[in-house]
Design a protein around this motif. Sequence first.
Motif, short mmCIF file in Angstrom:
data_model
loop_
_atom_site.label_atom_id
_atom_site.label_comp_id
_atom_site.label_asym_id
_atom_site.label_seq_id
_atom_site.Cartn_x
_atom_site.Cartn_y
_atom_site.Cartn_z
N ARG A 193 58.44 -47.17 64.00
CA ARG A 193 58.37 -46.51 65.09
C ARG A 193 57.63 -45.43 65.03
O ARG A 193 57.54 -44.57 63.96
N ARG A 229 56.92 -51.18 76.31
CA ARG A 229 56.95 -49.52 76.21
C ARG A 229 58.25 -49.35 75.22
O ARG A 229 59.37 -49.88 75.63
N ASP A 231 61.17 -47.29 73.50
CA ASP A 231 62.33 -45.97 73.44
C ASP A 231 63.17 -46.05 72.50
O ASP A 231 64.25 -46.79 72.85
N ASP A 234 65.00 -49.36 71.54
CA ASP A 234 64.85 -50.35 73.00
C ASP A 234 63.50 -50.43 73.39
O ASP A 234 62.60 -49.62 73.30
N TYR A 236 61.00 -51.61 76.55
CA TYR A 236 61.11 -51.84 78.35
C TYR A 236 59.74 -52.62 78.63
O TYR A 236 58.64 -52.30 78.35
#
Length: 330
Positions: A193, A229, A231, A234, A236
């Motif tokens: 990430r 996207r 986050d 998680d 989205y």
Amino acid sequence: MEFKDYYQSLGVDKAASPDDVRKAYRKLARKYHPDVSQEADAQDRMREVNEAYEVLGNAEKRAAYDALAEEVARGGRRASEDFRARPGRAGEAPPDWERGFHTQGGPHPEEADFSDFFSTLFSNMGQRRREGAPQSDAPQRGDDQHARIEITFRDAFQGATTQLDLRALEWGDEGQPRWVDRRLEVKIPKGVRPGQLIRLGGQGLPGTGGAPAGDLLLEVAMAPDPVYRADGLDIYMQTPVTPSEAALGAKIEVPTPAGTRVEVTVPPNARPGMKLRLKERGFAAPGETGHLYLVLELALPPALDDATRAAYQALAEATRHFNPRQHLGA
């Protein structure tokens, strides 16, 4: 003594080209030259600009300075510390650096009034060499180097192997810094990430006395993705639905980051902004897995034909008492 930021002195970015550095110097020299400047601190600023250009305007001095700046930024040296470096290490000046380093458009070192920082970083090194000062031959591991790599969302989620082209600092046989172009094969681990580091062992600065090289640490940045996207763990995804699907409920098919497609139930009277959770379809980390959230948004069919316009007219008649702007006081 205080570490001097020569890039800030010239107002250029650390990635500035030699031409950018030269243009910045000439612009500031016109502004602060004591013969023409009306600035109260013109003499001090001109001295600062001259010193910065004497370093950044020369490729070898700039390489030595950049290596030292990186070490200071990582906490390897304190601002009050003597900046004289070990042979072949960050901050080391090339042999006989005093000769042939006059930078066009800038001051000659012998004519300039430079700071103690400059004198310690460069002049003292040359003096120590001329005096035959003892130099340590103790083996020492090479310094780590840092770079940034931008990857796609899908490579981050699924893992991949890619090639990275970068300019790296290395030290010649006599401890002279130089920039070289390198191409490395990088394995992107699954689930990495933004902000995390990928370590490439032995790809940093070479060690001395037979000691191993340092590592190359790649900070991960993620390019914007048109669909997903991230986050944290998680993910989205903006998910369009038609007015009828939102109002009456429906089963829709959506893609997932894993490359599969799943059927999802949209509940009746769904509103734009509502989130539907697909459990444990986000990024995975040791002991934890994120979720995939579908964020509903309303997609209006364009009224381009008689049938669609008639349907909108019928909807308007059926909902004539509905005021979507009532909360605005209308």
